[in-house]
Scaffold this active site. Structure first.
Site, PDB file in Angstrom:
ATOM      1  N   LYS A   1     -16.858 -12.938 -27.006  1.00 33.19           N
ATOM      2  CA  LYS A   1     -15.975 -12.785 -28.172  1.00 33.19           C
ATOM      3  C   LYS A   1     -14.713 -13.626 -28.023  1.00 33.19           C
ATOM      4  O   LYS A   1     -14.279 -14.314 -28.959  1.00 33.19           O
ATOM      5  CB  LYS A   1     -15.579 -11.312 -28.338  1.00 33.19           C
ATOM      6  CG  LYS A   1     -14.414 -11.069 -29.301  1.00 33.19           C
ATOM      7  CD  LYS A   1     -13.889  -9.661 -29.162  1.00 33.19           C
ATOM      8  CE  LYS A   1     -12.736  -9.382 -30.117  1.00 33.19           C
ATOM      9  NZ  LYS A   1     -11.502 -10.107 -29.759  1.00 33.19           N
ATOM     10  N   ASN A   2     -14.113 -13.601 -26.844  1.00 35.24           N
ATOM     11  CA  ASN A   2     -12.835 -14.288 -26.653  1.00 35.24           C
ATOM     12  C   ASN A   2     -12.994 -15.798 -26.496  1.00 35.24           C
ATOM     13  O   ASN A   2     -11.998 -16.518 -26.493  1.00 35.24           O
ATOM     14  CB  ASN A   2     -12.101 -13.699 -25.444  1.00 35.24           C
ATOM     15  CG  ASN A   2     -11.624 -12.282 -25.701  1.00 35.24           C
ATOM     16  OD1 ASN A   2     -11.409 -11.892 -26.851  1.00 35.24           O
ATOM     17  ND2 ASN A   2     -11.473 -11.500 -24.655  1.00 35.24           N
TER      18      ASN A   2
ATOM     19  N   ARG B   1      -6.472 -10.343 -35.012  1.00 35.30           N
ATOM     20  CA  ARG B   1      -5.280 -10.804 -34.306  1.00 35.30           C
ATOM     21  C   ARG B   1      -5.392 -12.280 -33.901  1.00 35.30           C
ATOM     22  O   ARG B   1      -4.431 -13.045 -34.004  1.00 35.30           O
ATOM     23  CB  ARG B   1      -5.075  -9.950 -33.048  1.00 35.30           C
ATOM     24  CG  ARG B   1      -3.778 -10.228 -32.309  1.00 35.30           C
ATOM     25  CD  ARG B   1      -2.645  -9.463 -32.949  1.00 35.30           C
ATOM     26  NE  ARG B   1      -1.350  -9.910 -32.461  1.00 35.30           N
ATOM     27  CZ  ARG B   1      -0.198  -9.330 -32.803  1.00 35.30           C
ATOM     28  NH1 ARG B   1      -0.204  -8.320 -33.619  1.00 35.30           N
ATOM     29  NH2 ARG B   1       0.937  -9.779 -32.338  1.00 35.30           N
TER      30      ARG B   1
ATOM     31  N   CYS C   1      -6.062  -5.249 -33.338  1.00 30.58           N
ATOM     32  CA  CYS C   1      -5.728  -4.014 -32.627  1.00 30.58           C
ATOM     33  C   CYS C   1      -4.240  -3.970 -32.300  1.00 30.58           C
ATOM     34  O   CYS C   1      -3.667  -4.954 -31.845  1.00 30.58           O
ATOM     35  CB  CYS C   1      -6.535  -3.916 -31.332  1.00 30.58           C
ATOM     36  SG  CYS C   1      -8.314  -3.755 -31.581  1.00 30.58           S
TER      37      CYS C   1
ATOM     38  N   ARG D   1       3.133  -8.089 -29.169  1.00 32.70           N
ATOM     39  CA  ARG D   1       2.485  -9.329 -28.724  1.00 32.70           C
ATOM     40  C   ARG D   1       3.127 -10.463 -29.514  1.00 32.70           C
ATOM     41  O   ARG D   1       2.514 -11.071 -30.383  1.00 32.70           O
ATOM     42  CB  ARG D   1       0.974  -9.267 -28.966  1.00 32.70           C
ATOM     43  CG  ARG D   1       0.263  -8.271 -28.094  1.00 32.70           C
ATOM     44  CD  ARG D   1      -1.225  -8.503 -28.052  1.00 32.70           C
ATOM     45  NE  ARG D   1      -1.878  -7.929 -29.219  1.00 32.70           N
ATOM     46  CZ  ARG D   1      -3.191  -7.956 -29.408  1.00 32.70           C
ATOM     47  NH1 ARG D   1      -3.979  -8.533 -28.527  1.00 32.70           N
ATOM     48  NH2 ARG D   1      -3.729  -7.423 -30.478  1.00 32.70           N
ATOM     49  N   PRO D   2       4.405 -10.721 -29.257  1.00 34.77           N
ATOM     50  CA  PRO D   2       5.138 -11.679 -30.084  1.00 34.77           C
ATOM     51  C   PRO D   2       4.559 -13.074 -29.992  1.00 34.77           C
ATOM     52  O   PRO D   2       4.041 -13.481 -28.958  1.00 34.77           O
ATOM     53  CB  PRO D   2       6.555 -11.632 -29.493  1.00 34.77           C
ATOM     54  CG  PRO D   2       6.370 -11.167 -28.085  1.00 34.77           C
ATOM     55  CD  PRO D   2       5.214 -10.221 -28.121  1.00 34.77           C
TER      56      PRO D   2
ATOM     57  N   ASP E   1       6.389 -15.669 -30.387  1.00 33.78           N
ATOM     58  CA  ASP E   1       7.528 -16.553 -30.120  1.00 33.78           C
ATOM     59  C   ASP E   1       7.140 -17.708 -29.204  1.00 33.78           C
ATOM     60  O   ASP E   1       7.620 -18.831 -29.376  1.00 33.78           O
ATOM     61  CB  ASP E   1       8.687 -15.766 -29.475  1.00 33.78           C
ATOM     62  CG  ASP E   1       9.258 -14.714 -30.401  1.00 33.78           C
ATOM     63  OD1 ASP E   1       8.817 -14.671 -31.568  1.00 33.78           O
ATOM     64  OD2 ASP E   1      10.115 -13.938 -29.963  1.00 33.78           O
TER      65      ASP E   1
ATOM     66  N   ASP F   1      -8.430  -5.975 -20.706  1.00 33.73           N
ATOM     67  CA  ASP F   1      -9.498  -5.538 -21.602  1.00 33.73           C
ATOM     68  C   ASP F   1     -10.495  -4.609 -20.915  1.00 33.73           C
ATOM     69  O   ASP F   1     -11.228  -3.882 -21.588  1.00 33.73           O
ATOM     70  CB  ASP F   1     -10.256  -6.753 -22.157  1.00 33.73           C
ATOM     71  CG  ASP F   1      -9.525  -7.428 -23.302  1.00 33.73           C
ATOM     72  OD1 ASP F   1      -8.464  -6.916 -23.715  1.00 33.73           O
ATOM     73  OD2 ASP F   1     -10.000  -8.473 -23.788  1.00 33.73           O
TER      74      ASP F   1
ATOM     75  N   ILE G   1       0.085  -5.619 -18.866  1.00 34.63           N
ATOM     76  CA  ILE G   1      -0.023  -6.641 -19.910  1.00 34.63           C
ATOM     77  C   ILE G   1       0.487  -6.135 -21.254  1.00 34.63           C
ATOM     78  O   ILE G   1       1.381  -6.728 -21.853  1.00 34.63           O
ATOM     79  CB  ILE G   1      -1.482  -7.126 -20.047  1.00 34.63           C
ATOM     80  CG1 ILE G   1      -2.027  -7.564 -18.678  1.00 34.63           C
ATOM     81  CG2 ILE G   1      -1.568  -8.274 -21.054  1.00 34.63           C
ATOM     82  CD1 ILE G   1      -1.284  -8.718 -18.035  1.00 34.63           C
TER      83      ILE G   1
ATOM     84  N   ARG H   1     -15.911  -5.076 -33.678  1.00 40.28           N
ATOM     85  CA  ARG H   1     -15.157  -6.316 -33.538  1.00 40.28           C
ATOM     86  C   ARG H   1     -15.578  -7.091 -32.286  1.00 40.28           C
ATOM     87  O   ARG H   1     -15.420  -8.314 -32.243  1.00 40.28           O
ATOM     88  CB  ARG H   1     -13.642  -6.036 -33.469  1.00 40.28           C
ATOM     89  CG  ARG H   1     -13.015  -5.596 -34.784  1.00 40.28           C
ATOM     90  CD  ARG H   1     -11.498  -5.548 -34.676  1.00 40.28           C
ATOM     91  NE  ARG H   1     -11.015  -6.799 -34.137  1.00 40.28           N
ATOM     92  CZ  ARG H   1     -10.235  -6.914 -33.066  1.00 40.28           C
ATOM     93  NH1 ARG H   1      -9.835  -5.848 -32.421  1.00 40.28           N
ATOM     94  NH2 ARG H   1      -9.850  -8.103 -32.655  1.00 40.28           N
TER      95      ARG H   1
END
Length: 408
Positions: A11-12, A81, A105, A110-111, A113, A296, A318, A388
Site C-alpha cells: 500500500k505504501n 492522507r 486516518c 502530521r504537519p 510544514d 504501522d 512517531i 484502505r
C-alpha cells in the site's frame, strides 16, 4: 491457523508510484497492485486529472499523456492522507498545483510544514489560504540542498517527485529510508530518472529533461506480512508467509522470537512461523523510523501481546494519537494502561468477544488479531478503515482456518 498466506503488494509503495506516473506522460503498467480502497481513490484522482486507467487482476495501467488538470477535488483529498504526494507530482508535470489539505486516518499532528518549506527552497511559490494550497513554480524548480528536520516519508516522496525534472542537482539529507522510498526510486529510475541513494539517508537527484513509461512490479506489503504473522502468533498457529522481502521485516522478527515463535526462512521470498501455545511478553517495543520498529506495526503487535504471559511495554515515538485501538481492546478484556506515549500491556489468559469499532487502519487490523484469539464472537465495525490497506483480509484468513465473515 495452518496453511499459506500470500502477501499483497505494498500500500505504501503503490500510492506514490501511481502519483509518479503522471510525470511520465506516457503509459505505465504496474504489477502486484493491491486491490484496496486507497488505490481506487487514487484511480479516481488520476482519471479526474485526465489520465486513462485500467485496474484488473492486480495490474494497474495508467496513461497520463492527456493530463490537463492541476487540481484535485476536496472530497478526494479528504479521503486519503497520502494524496498530498500529488503536490510534487503535479508541480513536476505541469508546473503548478491546487490542493486542499489531505484527510485519512487521524493519528495526531502530521504537519506538512516540512513539505512546504522544502518546496519553497526549490523556488515553488505557495499560497496557503482557507485550507487550500496554490502552488506555482514559474519557469521551473531549481535543485538545491535540503536537510529534513525529521526523516518524513511523505516529504521525502514529495521532494523526490518534484526533483526528477528540476534544473540541476537536488540533495536530500536526513531523508526517510523506508523500503517504499527505495521502491519509488527504483520505479522512477526505470522511467529515466537519475536518482542515487545511500543507506545513511542521503538521496541525490540529477534533474532530467523527461521521463518515459515503463512496466514495474511493486514490492510486497511488509505491514500486511507483520499483521498476518501477529494473527498466527495470537492463535498458536503454524503458517507459511509467502511473497515477502525478509530484510524489510527484519526489525520485527526478533519481536516474534522473543514472544516464543519459531521463524524459519524457506527461501528469499517466504518464511514459516510456528507459534507456542501461549506467547511470552515483549519487554519493550519502541516505534522508530526505518530500520527501526515500524509505527504501522504497533497496533497489531499490541493485540498479539494482550494474551501473552507477562508485561509488554510499548513506546510510540512517531505519532501522538496512535493508541486509539486501546479502548476497543479493553472492551475485549485486555489489560492496558496508557500514559502519554507509553502503553503497558498486562497479558490476560483469554480475551472475550464483543462489539468493537475501528477508528483507523492499523487499529482495525489489531481488532481482527485480537478477535481471532478471543472467546466467542467479535463484531468489528468501521471496515472502511480496514479496506484502505488490506486486500480481502477475511478471505485470506479463512484460507488458513480462521472464521471471519464480512456482513454488509
Amino acid at each position: 491457523m495452518e496453511g499459506e498466506v500470500k502477501i499483497q503488494g505494498s500500500k505504501n509503495s503503490i500510492l506514490p508510484i501511481l502519483a509518479a506516473c503522471i510525470i511520465c506522460k506516457d503509459e505505465c503498467i504496474i504489477h502486484n497492485c493491491p486491490n484496496i480502497s486507497d488505490v481506487h481513490i487514487t484511480k479516481k484522482i488520476l482519471e479526474y486529472l485526465g489520465c486513462k486507467t485500467e485496474f484488473e487482476n492486480n495490474v494497474f495501467v495508467v496513461n497520463s499523456k492527456n493530463i490537463s488538470k492541476n487540481d484535485i477535488p476536496d472530497n478526494l483529498m479528504r479521503k486519503m492522507r497520502s494524496s498530498i504526494i500529488f503536490m510534487g507530482a503535479l508541480v513536476s508535470s505541469l508546473g503548478s498545483a491546487c490542493l486542499s489539505l489531505p484527510g485519512g486516518c487521524e493519528l495526531g499532528p502530521r504537519p506538512i510544514d516540512i513539505h512546504i518549506d522544502s518546496f519553497r527552497q526549490m523556488g515553488l511559490k505557495i499560497n496557503e489560504r482557507h485550507g487550500k494550497l496554490k502552488c506555482d513554480c514559474g519557469s521551473g524548480l531549481i535543485g538545491c540542498n535540503i536537510a529534513f528536520s525529521f526523516p518524513s516519508v511523505g516529504a521525502t516522496e514529495n521532494l523526490i517527485l518534484a526533483s526528477v525534472l528540476a534544473k540541476g542537482t537536488t540533495i536530500l539529507t536526513n531523508a526517510a529510508k523506508e523500503p517504499e522510498i527505495i521502491d519509488l526510486i527504483h520505479f522512477l529510475n526505470k522511467c529515466g530518472a537519475d536518482i542515487k541513494y545511500s543507506h545513511n539517508g542521503t538521496i541525490i537527484i540529477e534533474g532530467v529533461e523527461r521521463l518515459h513509461g515503463t512496466e514495474y512490479t511493486v514490492i510486497p506489503d511488509r505491514i500486511a506480512a507483520i499483521t498476518y504473522m501477529a494473527a498466527v502468533a495470537s492463535t498458536s498457529g503454524s503458517v507459511v508467509i509467502k511473497n515477502i522481502v525478509e530484510d524489510n521485516i527484519s526489525s520485527v522478527i526478533p519481536i516474534f522470537e522473543e514472544a516464543g515463535c519459531i521463524i524459519n526462512p524457506i527461501d528469499k521470498c517466504s518464511l514459516k512461523i510456528d507459534a507456542p501455545a501461549r506467547l511470552y511478553c515483549n519487554r519493550l517495543i519502541r516505534t522508530m523510523p526505518y530500520p527501526g520498529f515500524p509505527t504501522d506495526a504497533q497496533a497489531p503487535i499490541m493485540a498479539m501481546t494482550t494474551t501473552a504471559d507477562g508485561t509488554s511495554v510499548f513506546v510510540e515515538n512517531i505519532f501522538s494519537n496512535r493508541y486509539k485501538h486501546v479502548g476497543e481492546l479493553l472492551r475485549l478484556g485486555a489489560d492496558i494502561k496508557v500514559e502519554d506515549k507509553v502503553a503497558i500491556v498486562e497479558g490476560v489468559k483469554r480475551l472475550s468477544g464483543a462489539k468493537v469499532n475501528a477508528m483507523d487502519l492499523r487499529g482495525a487490523a489489531a481488532l481482527i488479531v485480537a478477535g481471532l484469539s478471543a472467546e466467542g464472537t467479535t463484531e468489528i465495525s468501521g471496515l472502511e478503515y480496514l479496506d484502505r490497506g488490506y486486500e480481502k483480509i477475511e478471505e485470506t484468513l479463512c484460507k488458513v482456518g480462521a472464521y471471519v465473515k464480512r456482513v454488509e
